[in-house]
Design a protein around this motif. Structure first.
Motif, PDB file in Angstrom:
ATOM      1  N   PRO A 195      18.395  18.963  -2.770  1.00  0.00           N
ATOM      2  CA  PRO A 195      18.292  18.545  -1.366  1.00  0.00           C
ATOM      3  C   PRO A 195      16.930  18.804  -0.728  1.00  0.00           C
ATOM      4  O   PRO A 195      16.439  17.973   0.038  1.00  0.00           O
ATOM      5  CB  PRO A 195      19.381  19.356  -0.664  1.00  0.00           C
ATOM      6  N   GLU A 196      16.304  19.926  -1.031  1.00  0.00           N
ATOM      7  CA  GLU A 196      15.016  20.236  -0.400  1.00  0.00           C
ATOM      8  C   GLU A 196      13.910  19.272  -0.848  1.00  0.00           C
ATOM      9  O   GLU A 196      12.955  19.041  -0.115  1.00  0.00           O
ATOM     10  CB  GLU A 196      14.598  21.693  -0.629  1.00  0.00           C
ATOM     11  N   VAL A 197      14.041  18.690  -2.016  1.00  0.00           N
ATOM     12  CA  VAL A 197      13.084  17.672  -2.474  1.00  0.00           C
ATOM     13  C   VAL A 197      13.490  16.308  -1.919  1.00  0.00           C
ATOM     14  O   VAL A 197      12.650  15.545  -1.432  1.00  0.00           O
ATOM     15  CB  VAL A 197      12.994  17.647  -4.014  1.00  0.00           C
ATOM     16  N   ASN A 198      14.785  15.997  -1.982  1.00  0.00           N
ATOM     17  CA  ASN A 198      15.270  14.724  -1.449  1.00  0.00           C
ATOM     18  C   ASN A 198      14.860  14.526   0.005  1.00  0.00           C
ATOM     19  O   ASN A 198      14.556  13.401   0.423  1.00  0.00           O
ATOM     20  CB  ASN A 198      16.801  14.657  -1.528  1.00  0.00           C
ATOM     21  N   ALA A 199      14.854  15.603   0.781  1.00  0.00           N
ATOM     22  CA  ALA A 199      14.587  15.518   2.219  1.00  0.00           C
ATOM     23  C   ALA A 199      13.252  14.853   2.528  1.00  0.00           C
ATOM     24  O   ALA A 199      13.115  14.157   3.527  1.00  0.00           O
ATOM     25  CB  ALA A 199      14.643  16.915   2.842  1.00  0.00           C
ATOM     26  N   TRP A 200      12.242  15.048   1.668  1.00  0.00           N
ATOM     27  CA  TRP A 200      10.938  14.424   1.942  1.00  0.00           C
ATOM     28  C   TRP A 200      10.603  13.307   0.951  1.00  0.00           C
ATOM     29  O   TRP A 200       9.953  12.333   1.312  1.00  0.00           O
ATOM     30  CB  TRP A 200       9.824  15.468   1.972  1.00  0.00           C
ATOM     31  N   LEU A 201      11.059  13.439  -0.304  1.00  0.00           N
ATOM     32  CA  LEU A 201      10.676  12.452  -1.310  1.00  0.00           C
ATOM     33  C   LEU A 201      11.416  11.129  -1.136  1.00  0.00           C
ATOM     34  O   LEU A 201      10.819  10.057  -1.268  1.00  0.00           O
ATOM     35  CB  LEU A 201      10.890  13.004  -2.720  1.00  0.00           C
ATOM     36  N   ALA A 202      12.704  11.181  -0.819  1.00  0.00           N
ATOM     37  CA  ALA A 202      13.468   9.930  -0.653  1.00  0.00           C
ATOM     38  C   ALA A 202      12.882   9.053   0.456  1.00  0.00           C
ATOM     39  O   ALA A 202      12.614   7.872   0.221  1.00  0.00           O
ATOM     40  CB  ALA A 202      14.943  10.224  -0.404  1.00  0.00           C
ATOM     41  N   PRO A 203      12.636   9.583   1.671  1.00  0.00           N
ATOM     42  CA  PRO A 203      12.043   8.732   2.711  1.00  0.00           C
ATOM     43  C   PRO A 203      10.664   8.196   2.330  1.00  0.00           C
ATOM     44  O   PRO A 203      10.328   7.054   2.641  1.00  0.00           O
ATOM     45  CB  PRO A 203      11.957   9.645   3.941  1.00  0.00           C
ATOM     46  N   TRP A 204       9.883   9.013   1.636  1.00  0.00           N
ATOM     47  CA  TRP A 204       8.551   8.575   1.221  1.00  0.00           C
ATOM     48  C   TRP A 204       8.652   7.423   0.228  1.00  0.00           C
ATOM     49  O   TRP A 204       7.938   6.419   0.338  1.00  0.00           O
ATOM     50  CB  TRP A 204       7.761   9.753   0.633  1.00  0.00           C
ATOM     51  N   LEU A 205       9.559   7.527  -0.740  1.00  0.00           N
ATOM     52  CA  LEU A 205       9.757   6.442  -1.701  1.00  0.00           C
ATOM     53  C   LEU A 205      10.289   5.191  -1.005  1.00  0.00           C
ATOM     54  O   LEU A 205       9.873   4.072  -1.313  1.00  0.00           O
ATOM     55  CB  LEU A 205      10.711   6.874  -2.820  1.00  0.00           C
ATOM     56  N   MET A 249       0.835  -1.177   0.000  1.00  0.00           N
ATOM     57  CA  MET A 249       0.000   0.000   0.000  1.00  0.00           C
ATOM     58  C   MET A 249       0.888   1.250   0.000  1.00  0.00           C
ATOM     59  O   MET A 249       1.914   1.300   0.679  1.00  0.00           O
ATOM     60  CB  MET A 249      -0.896   0.000   1.231  1.00  0.00           C
ATOM     61  N   ILE A 250       0.494   2.219  -0.755  1.00  0.00           N
ATOM     62  CA  ILE A 250       1.256   3.459  -0.881  1.00  0.00           C
ATOM     63  C   ILE A 250       0.992   4.335   0.347  1.00  0.00           C
ATOM     64  O   ILE A 250      -0.159   4.604   0.678  1.00  0.00           O
ATOM     65  CB  ILE A 250       0.883   4.198  -2.176  1.00  0.00           C
ATOM     66  N   PRO A 251       2.062   4.801   1.018  1.00  0.00           N
ATOM     67  CA  PRO A 251       1.859   5.664   2.189  1.00  0.00           C
ATOM     68  C   PRO A 251       1.372   7.047   1.766  1.00  0.00           C
ATOM     69  O   PRO A 251       1.622   7.477   0.637  1.00  0.00           O
ATOM     70  CB  PRO A 251       3.244   5.735   2.819  1.00  0.00           C
ATOM     71  N   PRO A 252       0.683   7.749   2.653  1.00  0.00           N
ATOM     72  CA  PRO A 252       0.268   9.115   2.320  1.00  0.00           C
ATOM     73  C   PRO A 252       1.489  10.020   2.173  1.00  0.00           C
ATOM     74  O   PRO A 252       2.519   9.791   2.813  1.00  0.00           O
ATOM     75  CB  PRO A 252      -0.599   9.533   3.505  1.00  0.00           C
ATOM     76  N   LEU A 253       1.354  11.022   1.341  1.00  0.00           N
ATOM     77  CA  LEU A 253       2.433  11.996   1.190  1.00  0.00           C
ATOM     78  C   LEU A 253       2.607  12.774   2.494  1.00  0.00           C
ATOM     79  O   LEU A 253       1.640  12.956   3.235  1.00  0.00           O
ATOM     80  CB  LEU A 253       2.103  12.985   0.067  1.00  0.00           C
ATOM     81  N   PRO A 254       3.809  13.247   2.766  1.00  0.00           N
ATOM     82  CA  PRO A 254       4.003  14.103   3.945  1.00  0.00           C
ATOM     83  C   PRO A 254       3.102  15.346   3.846  1.00  0.00           C
ATOM     84  O   PRO A 254       2.776  15.800   2.744  1.00  0.00           O
ATOM     85  CB  PRO A 254       5.475  14.497   3.875  1.00  0.00           C
ATOM     86  N   ASP A 255       2.729  15.879   4.987  1.00  0.00           N
ATOM     87  CA  ASP A 255       1.865  17.062   5.027  1.00  0.00           C
ATOM     88  C   ASP A 255       2.414  18.189   4.166  1.00  0.00           C
ATOM     89  O   ASP A 255       3.615  18.462   4.177  1.00  0.00           O
ATOM     90  CB  ASP A 255       1.706  17.561   6.464  1.00  0.00           C
ATOM     91  N   ALA A 256       1.517  18.821   3.431  1.00  0.00           N
ATOM     92  CA  ALA A 256       1.802  20.001   2.603  1.00  0.00           C
ATOM     93  C   ALA A 256       2.762  19.731   1.450  1.00  0.00           C
ATOM     94  O   ALA A 256       3.341  20.663   0.900  1.00  0.00           O
ATOM     95  CB  ALA A 256       2.313  21.159   3.464  1.00  0.00           C
ATOM     96  N   LYS A 257       2.969  18.465   1.089  1.00  0.00           N
ATOM     97  CA  LYS A 257       3.825  18.161  -0.059  1.00  0.00           C
ATOM     98  C   LYS A 257       2.940  17.866  -1.263  1.00  0.00           C
ATOM     99  O   LYS A 257       1.946  17.142  -1.167  1.00  0.00           O
ATOM    100  CB  LYS A 257       4.745  16.979   0.231  1.00  0.00           C
TER     101      LYS A 257
END
Length: 113
Positions: free
Chosen positions: A67-77, A1-9
């Protein structure tokens, strides 16, 4: 199952691709055209500051997200998120390397799976 995106992303966004001048990456960027599909691959979970790497459809790397995208997108992926990417602007050696490739990222949302 795909996790929800981080808040405000945002589920859809555009980003520059960094690191396009190292190794053979510059030649790979020159092969790209607007509309080409790209693959996003996060670093392994054990990396301290994981990056999201951008690859051509055939697997060749072209760079990484900022880096500002990696900070939230990498953990989510890494947690099971899924995203697709498309080249929206490809420029030549006459512009700074970090402006040569702009992509549009579409994150699958949990309720869309």
């Amino acid at each position: 199952m795909i996790p929800p995106l981080p808040d405000a992303k945002p589920p859809v966004f555009r980003s520059t691709v960094h690191g396009t001048v190292f190794g053979d990456r510059a030649s790979h960027v020159r092969e790209l055209e607007q509309g080409d599909r790209l693959i996003l691959i996060p670093d392994p979970p054990m990396e301290e500051d994981p990056a999201v790497w951008v690859h051509m459809a055939g697997g060749d790397p072209v760079g990484h997200l900022p880096p500002e995208v990696n900070a939230w997108l990498a953990p989510w992926l890494q947690r099971g998120g899924a995203a697709t990417a498309t080249a929206v602007r490809v420029r030549g050696d006459d512009v700074p390397s970090w402006k040569r490739l702009v992509i549009e990222v579409h994150c699958l949302q949990a309720n869309a799976a």
